[in-house]
Design a protein around this motif. Structure first.
Motif, PDB file in Angstrom:
ATOM      1  N   VAL A  40      48.725  42.980  46.420  1.00 47.23           N
ATOM      2  CA  VAL A  40      49.223  41.989  45.460  1.00 47.23           C
ATOM      3  C   VAL A  40      49.557  42.720  44.167  1.00 47.23           C
ATOM      4  CG1 VAL A  40      47.901  40.094  46.472  1.00 47.23           C
ATOM      5  CG2 VAL A  40      46.925  41.397  44.584  1.00 47.23           C
ATOM      6  N   VAL A  41      50.452  42.121  43.391  1.00 49.37           N
ATOM      7  CA  VAL A  41      50.851  42.721  42.123  1.00 49.37           C
ATOM      8  C   VAL A  41      50.738  41.670  41.027  1.00 49.37           C
ATOM      9  CG1 VAL A  41      53.311  42.196  42.492  1.00 49.37           C
ATOM     10  CG2 VAL A  41      52.656  44.074  40.944  1.00 49.37           C
ATOM     11  N   GLY A  42      50.394  42.136  39.829  1.00 48.28           N
ATOM     12  CA  GLY A  42      50.337  41.226  38.696  1.00 48.28           C
ATOM     13  C   GLY A  42      49.849  41.949  37.461  1.00 48.28           C
ATOM     14  N   GLU A  43      49.742  41.174  36.387  1.00 47.19           N
ATOM     15  CA  GLU A  43      49.193  41.714  35.151  1.00 47.19           C
ATOM     16  C   GLU A  43      47.692  41.453  35.147  1.00 47.19           C
ATOM     17  OE1 GLU A  43      51.278  39.509  32.186  1.00 47.19           O
ATOM     18  OE2 GLU A  43      53.207  40.404  32.721  1.00 47.19           O
ATOM     19  N   PRO A  44      46.889  42.430  34.743  1.00 48.27           N
ATOM     20  CA  PRO A  44      45.451  42.175  34.651  1.00 48.27           C
ATOM     21  C   PRO A  44      45.173  41.013  33.690  1.00 48.27           C
ATOM     22  CG  PRO A  44      45.907  44.524  34.461  1.00 48.27           C
ATOM     23  CD  PRO A  44      47.236  43.818  34.412  1.00 48.27           C
ATOM     24  N   ASN A  45      44.352  40.094  34.157  1.00 46.89           N
ATOM     25  CA  ASN A  45      43.939  38.970  33.316  1.00 46.89           C
ATOM     26  C   ASN A  45      43.110  39.509  32.146  1.00 46.89           C
ATOM     27  OD1 ASN A  45      42.111  36.897  32.329  1.00 46.89           O
ATOM     28  ND2 ASN A  45      42.780  35.654  34.048  1.00 46.89           N
ATOM     29  N   PRO A  46      43.448  39.155  30.897  1.00 47.75           N
ATOM     30  CA  PRO A  46      42.709  39.726  29.758  1.00 47.75           C
ATOM     31  C   PRO A  46      41.227  39.345  29.748  1.00 47.75           C
ATOM     32  CG  PRO A  46      44.345  38.100  29.026  1.00 47.75           C
ATOM     33  CD  PRO A  46      44.561  38.304  30.498  1.00 47.75           C
ATOM     34  N   GLU A  47      40.869  38.242  30.360  1.00 52.55           N
ATOM     35  CA  GLU A  47      39.468  37.818  30.358  1.00 52.55           C
ATOM     36  C   GLU A  47      38.628  38.537  31.413  1.00 52.55           C
ATOM     37  OE1 GLU A  47      39.504  33.578  30.792  1.00 52.55           O
ATOM     38  OE2 GLU A  47      40.148  33.253  28.710  1.00 52.55           O
ATOM     39  N   THR A  48      39.258  38.964  32.514  1.00 53.12           N
ATOM     40  CA  THR A  48      38.500  39.582  33.609  1.00 53.12           C
ATOM     41  C   THR A  48      38.866  41.042  33.844  1.00 53.12           C
ATOM     42  OG1 THR A  48      40.174  38.946  35.240  1.00 53.12           O
ATOM     43  CG2 THR A  48      38.376  37.388  34.864  1.00 53.12           C
ATOM     44  N   GLY A  49      40.067  41.436  33.432  1.00 53.33           N
ATOM     45  CA  GLY A  49      40.563  42.758  33.793  1.00 53.33           C
ATOM     46  C   GLY A  49      41.083  42.819  35.220  1.00 53.33           C
ATOM     47  N   TYR A  50      41.020  41.716  35.928  1.00 52.84           N
ATOM     48  CA  TYR A  50      41.490  41.666  37.318  1.00 52.84           C
ATOM     49  C   TYR A  50      42.925  41.150  37.401  1.00 52.84           C
ATOM     50  CZ  TYR A  50      36.599  41.686  39.118  1.00 52.84           C
ATOM     51  OH  TYR A  50      35.315  41.991  39.437  1.00 52.84           O
ATOM     52  N   VAL A  51      43.700  41.698  38.352  1.00 52.61           N
ATOM     53  CA  VAL A  51      44.937  41.039  38.762  1.00 52.61           C
ATOM     54  C   VAL A  51      44.562  39.799  39.570  1.00 52.61           C
ATOM     55  CG1 VAL A  51      46.987  41.256  40.238  1.00 52.61           C
ATOM     56  CG2 VAL A  51      46.310  43.151  38.741  1.00 52.61           C
ATOM     57  N   MET A  52      43.626  40.013  40.469  1.00 48.06           N
ATOM     58  CA  MET A  52      43.124  38.940  41.331  1.00 48.06           C
ATOM     59  C   MET A  52      41.752  39.377  41.808  1.00 48.06           C
ATOM     60  SD  MET A  52      44.839  37.636  44.883  1.00 48.06           S
ATOM     61  CE  MET A  52      44.019  36.346  45.828  1.00 48.06           C
ATOM     62  N   ASP A  53      40.826  38.474  41.886  1.00 54.52           N
ATOM     63  CA  ASP A  53      39.497  38.824  42.391  1.00 54.52           C
ATOM     64  C   ASP A  53      39.628  39.262  43.856  1.00 54.52           C
ATOM     65  OD1 ASP A  53      36.883  38.854  43.397  1.00 54.52           O
ATOM     66  OD2 ASP A  53      36.258  37.267  42.009  1.00 54.52           O
ATOM     67  N   LEU A  54      39.237  40.503  44.149  1.00 53.44           N
ATOM     68  CA  LEU A  54      39.405  41.011  45.516  1.00 53.44           C
ATOM     69  C   LEU A  54      38.554  40.245  46.524  1.00 53.44           C
ATOM     70  CD1 LEU A  54      39.831  44.876  45.253  1.00 53.44           C
ATOM     71  CD2 LEU A  54      41.464  43.180  46.034  1.00 53.44           C
ATOM     72  N   ALA A  55      37.491  39.621  46.072  1.00 51.68           N
ATOM     73  CA  ALA A  55      36.701  38.782  46.987  1.00 51.68           C
ATOM     74  C   ALA A  55      37.526  37.582  47.437  1.00 51.68           C
ATOM     75  CB  ALA A  55      35.414  38.324  46.313  1.00 51.68           C
ATOM     76  N   ASP A  56      38.325  37.040  46.522  1.00 53.92           N
ATOM     77  CA  ASP A  56      39.201  35.914  46.892  1.00 53.92           C
ATOM     78  C   ASP A  56      40.279  36.370  47.867  1.00 53.92           C
ATOM     79  OD1 ASP A  56      37.773  34.312  45.161  1.00 53.92           O
ATOM     80  OD2 ASP A  56      39.236  34.466  43.527  1.00 53.92           O
ATOM     81  N   LEU A  57      40.856  37.554  47.601  1.00 55.56           N
ATOM     82  CA  LEU A  57      41.891  38.078  48.504  1.00 55.56           C
ATOM     83  C   LEU A  57      41.299  38.349  49.886  1.00 55.56           C
ATOM     84  CD1 LEU A  57      44.794  38.997  48.972  1.00 55.56           C
ATOM     85  CD2 LEU A  57      44.153  41.258  48.071  1.00 55.56           C
ATOM     86  N   GLN A  58      40.129  38.964  49.899  1.00 64.43           N
ATOM     87  CA  GLN A  58      39.484  39.262  51.184  1.00 64.43           C
ATOM     88  C   GLN A  58      39.214  37.982  51.983  1.00 64.43           C
ATOM     89  OE1 GLN A  58      39.081  41.375  53.287  1.00 64.43           O
ATOM     90  NE2 GLN A  58      37.436  40.588  54.576  1.00 64.43           N
ATOM     91  N   LYS A  59      38.814  36.925  51.294  1.00 62.01           N
ATOM     92  CA  LYS A  59      38.529  35.663  51.977  1.00 62.01           C
ATOM     93  C   LYS A  59      39.799  35.115  52.652  1.00 62.01           C
ATOM     94  CE  LYS A  59      35.916  31.425  50.989  1.00 62.01           C
ATOM     95  NZ  LYS A  59      36.851  30.294  51.193  1.00 62.01           N
ATOM     96  N   ILE A  60      40.921  35.218  51.968  1.00 58.48           N
ATOM     97  CA  ILE A  60      42.192  34.742  52.538  1.00 58.48           C
ATOM     98  C   ILE A  60      42.577  35.586  53.750  1.00 58.48           C
ATOM     99  CG2 ILE A  60      44.675  34.518  52.093  1.00 58.48           C
ATOM    100  CD1 ILE A  60      43.808  33.971  49.088  1.00 58.48           C
ATOM    101  N   ILE A  61      42.461  36.912  53.614  1.00 62.59           N
ATOM    102  CA  ILE A  61      42.794  37.798  54.742  1.00 62.59           C
ATOM    103  C   ILE A  61      41.892  37.475  55.930  1.00 62.59           C
ATOM    104  CG2 ILE A  61      42.860  40.196  55.548  1.00 62.59           C
ATOM    105  CD1 ILE A  61      43.300  40.985  52.540  1.00 62.59           C
TER     106      ILE A  61
END
Ligand code: NI
Length: 138
Positions: free
Chosen positions: A51-72
């Motif tokens: 996935v691609v995106g801008e890091p969220n300023p509050e988390t530093g994450y583009v996307m929580d990898l735990a959320d991505l892993q759950k979808i996969i």
């Protein structure tokens, strides 16, 4: 703004057979060779979802990898792991399970569920040397 690409790797085992039922057995044997073997064969698939995106300023994450892993896991791995891709997987019904067709089907399974980051690449390693990548429609 910085765009960052984030990849999650996954793994599954599955059996398949490359066979086009609208063609003759002779055509299938000539086209697919060993991959047309009527008694199936297996692969240890490696899957990379980016996935691609801008890091969220509050988390530093583009996307929580735990959320991505759950979808996969829920949309692809749980349905395909230790399955026969020709027979067992509803979303692959009628699809010749080549790696090319698999990455497109996996994209369609996951893309609507990915929030935050934008799905940009799915890579499937059928063997260490045979790799297919899908980046969405042109
Ligand atoms: Ni194969």
């Amino acid at each position: 703004m910085p765009l960052v690409y984030v990849t999650r790797k996954s793994h599954f085992n599955a059996a398949h057979r490359l066979h086009n039922p609208s063609k003759s057995d002779e055509w299938n044997r000539a086209t697919f060779g060993k991959c047309n073997s009527p008694n199936w064969h297996g692969h240890n698939y490696e899957l990379e979802v980016t996935v691609v995106g801008e890091p969220n300023p509050e988390t530093g994450y583009v996307m929580d990898l735990a959320d991505l892993q759950k979808i996969i896991q829920e949309r692809v791995i749980d349905l395909c792991d230790h399955s026969n891709l020709n027979l067992d997987v509803p979303f692959l019904k009628g699809v010749i399970p080549s790696s090319e067709n698999l990455v497109v089907a996996f994209w369609n399974q996951m893309e609507p569920h990915i929030k935050g980051g934008k799905l940009t690449s799915i890579k499937l390693f059928e063997t260490a040397r045979n790799v297919v990548e899908y980046r969405g429609n042109l």
